[in-house]
Design a protein around this motif. Structure first.
Motif, PDB file in Angstrom:
ATOM      1  N   ILE A  81      15.328 -20.146  60.613  1.00 35.60           N
ATOM      2  CA  ILE A  81      15.152 -18.829  61.441  1.00 35.60           C
ATOM      3  C   ILE A  81      14.615 -17.819  61.293  1.00 35.60           C
ATOM      4  O   ILE A  81      14.174 -17.194  62.532  1.00 35.60           O
ATOM      5  CB  ILE A  81      17.041 -17.832  61.294  1.00 35.60           C
ATOM      6  N   ARG A  82      13.316 -18.453  60.518  1.00 33.32           N
ATOM      7  CA  ARG A  82      12.274 -17.364  60.562  1.00 33.32           C
ATOM      8  C   ARG A  82      11.330 -17.756  59.724  1.00 33.32           C
ATOM      9  O   ARG A  82      11.915 -18.651  59.107  1.00 33.32           O
ATOM     10  CB  ARG A  82      12.524 -15.482  59.881  1.00 33.32           C
ATOM     11  N   TYR A 195      14.876 -14.963  71.016  1.00 30.09           N
ATOM     12  CA  TYR A 195      13.821 -14.846  69.887  1.00 30.09           C
ATOM     13  C   TYR A 195      14.190 -16.426  69.052  1.00 30.09           C
ATOM     14  O   TYR A 195      13.927 -16.261  67.861  1.00 30.09           O
ATOM     15  CB  TYR A 195      13.951 -14.157  69.211  1.00 30.09           C
ATOM     16  N   GLN A 233      28.456 -19.604  65.611  1.00 23.39           N
ATOM     17  CA  GLN A 233      27.652 -19.435  65.737  1.00 23.39           C
ATOM     18  C   GLN A 233      27.936 -17.884  66.639  1.00 23.39           C
ATOM     19  O   GLN A 233      27.296 -16.683  66.493  1.00 23.39           O
ATOM     20  CB  GLN A 233      26.258 -20.058  66.538  1.00 23.39           C
ATOM     21  N   SER A 268      29.695 -15.379  63.280  1.00 24.19           N
ATOM     22  CA  SER A 268      29.631 -14.318  64.053  1.00 24.19           C
ATOM     23  C   SER A 268      30.261 -14.133  65.699  1.00 24.19           C
ATOM     24  O   SER A 268      30.894 -15.044  66.295  1.00 24.19           O
ATOM     25  CB  SER A 268      28.089 -14.071  64.310  1.00 24.19           C
ATOM     26  N   PRO A 295      26.693  -8.114  65.512  1.00 18.24           N
ATOM     27  CA  PRO A 295      25.772  -8.377  65.907  1.00 18.24           C
ATOM     28  C   PRO A 295      24.726  -7.702  66.931  1.00 18.24           C
ATOM     29  O   PRO A 295      25.156  -8.022  67.854  1.00 18.24           O
ATOM     30  CB  PRO A 295      24.640  -9.913  65.896  1.00 18.24           C
ATOM     31  N   GLN A 297      21.654  -6.679  67.452  1.00 15.93           N
ATOM     32  CA  GLN A 297      19.791  -7.098  68.184  1.00 15.93           C
ATOM     33  C   GLN A 297      19.281  -5.511  68.246  1.00 15.93           C
ATOM     34  O   GLN A 297      18.573  -5.315  67.590  1.00 15.93           O
ATOM     35  CB  GLN A 297      19.994  -7.914  68.822  1.00 15.93           C
ATOM     36  N   ASP A 335      23.997  -7.128  62.498  1.00 15.21           N
ATOM     37  CA  ASP A 335      22.654  -8.254  62.916  1.00 15.21           C
ATOM     38  C   ASP A 335      21.248  -7.093  63.832  1.00 15.21           C
ATOM     39  O   ASP A 335      21.521  -6.482  64.920  1.00 15.21           O
ATOM     40  CB  ASP A 335      22.230  -9.504  62.784  1.00 15.21           C
ATOM     41  N   ILE A 337      17.409  -6.957  64.636  1.00 18.57           N
ATOM     42  CA  ILE A 337      15.404  -7.481  64.501  1.00 18.57           C
ATOM     43  C   ILE A 337      15.185  -6.016  65.188  1.00 18.57           C
ATOM     44  O   ILE A 337      15.075  -5.421  66.461  1.00 18.57           O
ATOM     45  CB  ILE A 337      15.402  -8.280  66.100  1.00 18.57           C
ATOM     46  N   PHE A 366      16.263  -7.158  60.031  1.00 23.25           N
ATOM     47  CA  PHE A 366      15.167  -8.440  60.432  1.00 23.25           C
ATOM     48  C   PHE A 366      14.270  -8.056  61.395  1.00 23.25           C
ATOM     49  O   PHE A 366      13.462  -7.436  61.958  1.00 23.25           O
ATOM     50  CB  PHE A 366      15.476  -9.467  60.739  1.00 23.25           C
ATOM     51  N   ILE A 367      12.531  -8.018  60.395  1.00 23.92           N
ATOM     52  CA  ILE A 367      10.974  -8.600  61.594  1.00 23.92           C
ATOM     53  C   ILE A 367      11.332  -9.254  62.782  1.00 23.92           C
ATOM     54  O   ILE A 367      11.538 -10.576  61.876  1.00 23.92           O
ATOM     55  CB  ILE A 367       9.975  -7.714  60.425  1.00 23.92           C
ATOM     56  N   SER A 369      10.361 -12.798  64.272  1.00 29.73           N
ATOM     57  CA  SER A 369       9.010 -13.439  63.416  1.00 29.73           C
ATOM     58  C   SER A 369       9.916 -14.529  64.992  1.00 29.73           C
ATOM     59  O   SER A 369      10.805 -15.446  65.569  1.00 29.73           O
ATOM     60  CB  SER A 369      10.421 -14.725  61.951  1.00 29.73           C
ATOM     61  N   ARG A 371       9.319 -17.916  66.910  1.00 30.94           N
ATOM     62  CA  ARG A 371       9.974 -18.949  66.807  1.00 30.94           C
ATOM     63  C   ARG A 371       8.894 -19.667  67.633  1.00 30.94           C
ATOM     64  O   ARG A 371       9.252 -20.273  69.037  1.00 30.94           O
ATOM     65  CB  ARG A 371      11.295 -19.645  66.767  1.00 30.94           C
TER      66      ARG A 371
HETATM   67  N1  SAH Z   1      24.515 -16.229  65.376  1.00 32.27           N
HETATM   68  C1  SAH Z   1      25.116 -15.788  65.191  1.00 32.27           C
HETATM   69  C2  SAH Z   1      23.005 -15.023  64.208  1.00 32.27           C
HETATM   70  C3  SAH Z   1      22.494 -16.086  63.672  1.00 32.27           C
HETATM   71  S1  SAH Z   1      20.753 -16.310  62.787  1.00 32.27           S
HETATM   72  C4  SAH Z   1      25.172 -14.227  66.197  1.00 32.27           C
HETATM   73  O1  SAH Z   1      24.606 -14.387  67.132  1.00 32.27           O
HETATM   74  O2  SAH Z   1      25.410 -13.175  65.509  1.00 32.27           O
HETATM   75  C5  SAH Z   1      21.129 -14.513  62.266  1.00 32.27           C
HETATM   76  C6  SAH Z   1      20.551 -13.665  62.137  1.00 32.27           C
HETATM   77  O3  SAH Z   1      19.164 -13.805  62.290  1.00 32.27           O
HETATM   78  C7  SAH Z   1      20.391 -13.332  63.996  1.00 32.27           C
HETATM   79  O4  SAH Z   1      21.501 -12.209  64.603  1.00 32.27           O
HETATM   80  C8  SAH Z   1      19.054 -11.971  64.114  1.00 32.27           C
HETATM   81  O5  SAH Z   1      19.152 -11.050  64.413  1.00 32.27           O
HETATM   82  C9  SAH Z   1      18.301 -13.029  63.289  1.00 32.27           C
HETATM   83  N2  SAH Z   1      17.246 -13.582  63.992  1.00 32.27           N
HETATM   84  C10 SAH Z   1      16.844 -14.880  65.123  1.00 32.27           C
HETATM   85  N3  SAH Z   1      16.223 -15.698  65.574  1.00 32.27           N
HETATM   86  C11 SAH Z   1      14.924 -14.359  65.223  1.00 32.27           C
HETATM   87  C12 SAH Z   1      13.588 -14.265  64.872  1.00 32.27           C
HETATM   88  N4  SAH Z   1      13.469 -15.199  65.167  1.00 32.27           N
HETATM   89  N5  SAH Z   1      13.399 -13.731  64.375  1.00 32.27           N
HETATM   90  C13 SAH Z   1      13.767 -12.579  63.105  1.00 32.27           C
HETATM   91  N6  SAH Z   1      15.492 -12.403  63.475  1.00 32.27           N
HETATM   92  C14 SAH Z   1      15.837 -12.993  64.267  1.00 32.27           C
END
Ligand code: SAH
Ligand code: SF4
Ligand code: F3S
Length: 470
Positions: A81-82, A195, A233, A268, A295, A297, A335, A337, A366-367, A369, A371
């Motif tokens: 994920i990060r 993201y 998810q 979630s 979440p 975001q 959650d 970002i 989260f900061i 990241s 991908r």
């Molecule tokens: N499916 C879930 C989330 C799964 S990932 C949903 O949609 O709620 C969990 C969390 O990681 C996400 O909600 C997001 O806040 C964070 N996340 C996902 N990709 C990220 C990235 N590239 N950089 C930082 N945080 C990220």
């Protein structure tokens, strides 16, 4: 894809059981009792997968150890994920070269979300030559066959075809004994938030049959599990692929009919699909914990659009308002970002202001990241890390103050908790959870683990409540 093509046929699952038996026979013929060391990273869905992997290993005759140095097989069930999550795994892989030098027969397995990324597979192929087996989440049910190939050929095996993904029912499972259990109700994701790597590594959305989910939950309740979390998810799109007008609220209603003393939770939820109907069902179903992880975001509409989230700040706030109106004591988490590519300070502060406006009980922050392979990874991202860190710290400060204030509000109240384990804290040796999933450290005897109790809250901080049984 047609439903028949998604449900993995019994004959194929039976074949995997044969491979399990063959591996078991392989060890017992040599008078060996093999040991496995399994480490899982990432989200609850990955933890649930890890429990299935352990179930298969157990069926092959393995017992478990925490010590890689003592194991015949080491398995890393990874998260993508990060970037930080991936770095940890590569760090671990590096350390395992030493272990393998001492135990040349040791088999090293890399699976989970990272293993599905071509970039990672390539790097492992070239630079981590001590890894024997690599497979992604969609190939999980074929683990016995893949492992058999490793033992049979002593060659490296890679199974990372970019699959749509199926549904395998009835895989063996080793659950944590006790009070909490995870149940995946669906797999994959179709949302492609710009993201996020998950849709690329976990395949398309596919829902388990309602009857299969209901049977599993009923069994768990019969076995004494009291805190059951439904996983997906985006559980709100449960049933979209079934095409029979049966969706997540219907599933919750049916689960709620199962008799027993237990809580049911889920995560979630995606705000674009969460509906007033869901909240009405949560409100009326007595087993459904009044807790919502929703979440958001970002609190800024331009950023939300760039993230491909398909809701607005306003529609999110409206959902929360409705949910709170039908469930007054609702515990809310989310959650966030910070530092999405192109986000400005003012836009990040919109996120902070949304946090202030809603008043979440807790927040996972989260900061951003990047991908590789996702849309956002190719967007211009000019803001330096230190600047993002400042916005992030501001967000944390606001949230921590809020969490502490909400927790302080519990003082003197009597609440119902489920005692779920030991806390490791001498004065408050038990750990327990409220219906809203808030952590309460308790005075009391370990014999209380697994029981629902009324407790009086005597203290709190940002992260936990403290209490004693009444
Ligand atoms: N499916 C879930 C989330 C799964 S990932 C949903 O949609 O709620 C969990 C969390 O990681 C996400 O909600 C997001 O806040 C964070 N996340 C996902 N990709 C990220 C990235 N590239 N950089 C930082 N945080 C990220
Ligand atoms: Fe990622 Fe979005 Fe799917 Fe959640 S809904 S897993 S954030 S793509
Ligand atoms: Fe990580 Fe895969 Fe979960 S990327 S967060 S383990 S779905």
């Amino acid at each position: 894809m047609k439903r028949e093509e998604i449900i993995i046929p019994q004959a194929d699952l039976d074949r995997q059981r044969d491979f399990q038996e063959r591996i078991r026979a392989l060890f017992s013929a040599r008078g060996l009792s093999p040991r496995a060391c399994v480490e899982t990273f990432g989200c609850q869905q990955n933890v649930a997968d890890g429990q299935r992997i352990m179930g298969m290993l157990e069926a092959m005759g393995f017992t478990f150890t925490q010590e890689p140095g003592e194991a015949d097989l080491v398995l890393l069930n990874t998260c993508a994920i990060r970037e930080h999550a991936e770095q940890r795994v590569f760090g671990n892989l590096g350390l395992l070269t030493h272990t393998k030098k001492e135990r040349p027969d040791q088999v090293l397995v890399l699976c989970g979300c990272m293993a599905q990324e071509e970039r990672v597979a390539k790097r492992v192929r070239e630079s981590y030559r001590h890894v024997d087996l690599v497979f992604g989440p969609q190939a999980l049910w074929r683990f016995p066959e893949l492992l058999w190939q490793v033992y049979e050929t002593r060659k490296r095996v890679f199974s990372i075809e970019d699959e749509h993904g199926g549904i395998a029912e009835g895989l063996p499972v080793v659950r944590e004994r006790g009070v909490k259990a995870w149940v995946s109700i669906m797999y994959g994701c179709n949302n492609f938030c710009s993201y996020c790597i998950v849709p690329y590594v976990r395949g398309r959305e596919r829902s388990r049959e309602p009857a299969a989910v209901l049977t599993e939950v009923r069994q768990l309740v019969d076995e004494g599990y009291k805190d059951i979390t439904l996983l997906g998810q985006n559980v709100n799109s449960y049933g979209n692929d079934l095409d029979r007008g049966y969706h997540f609220p219907e599933l919750l209603e049916d689960i709620d009919q199962i008799p027993g003393d237990y809580w049911i939770r889920f995560m979630s939820s995606h705000p674009k699909d969460a509906s007033p109907r869901l909240f009405d069902v949560m409100a009326k179903c007595s087993h459904v914990a009044k807790q919502l992880h929703l979440p958001f975001q970002s609190g800024n509409n331009r950023v939300l659009e760039e993230m491909n989230r398909r809701y607005t700040r306003e529609s999110y706030l409206e959902l929360i308002r409705y949910a709170k109106s039908v469930m007054p004591g609702l515990v809310l988490t989310s959650d966030v970002i910070i530092g999405f590519p192109g986000e400005t300070e003012a836009e990040a502060m919109d996120t902070v202001s949304l946090v202030e406006e809603v008043g979440f009980d807790a927040l996972f922050t989260f900061i951003y990241s990047p991908r590789p392979g996702t849309r956002a990874a190719s967007m211009p991202d000019p803001v330096p890390r230190e600047e993002k860190q400042r916005w992030f710290d501001k967000l944390l400060e606001v949230q921590n103050r809020r969490s502490a204030a909400i927790h302080a509000g519990y003082a003197g109240r009597t609440v119902r908790v489920l005692v779920d384990g030991e806390s490791g804290d001498g004065d408050y040796p038990l750990s327990s959870r409220t219906e809203g999933n808030r952590l309460v450290r308790l005075k009391g005897d370990p014999a209380l683990i697994g029981r629902f109790l009324e407790v009086r809250i005597t203290g709190s901080n940002t992260w936990a409540l403290y209490g004693e049984p009444v």
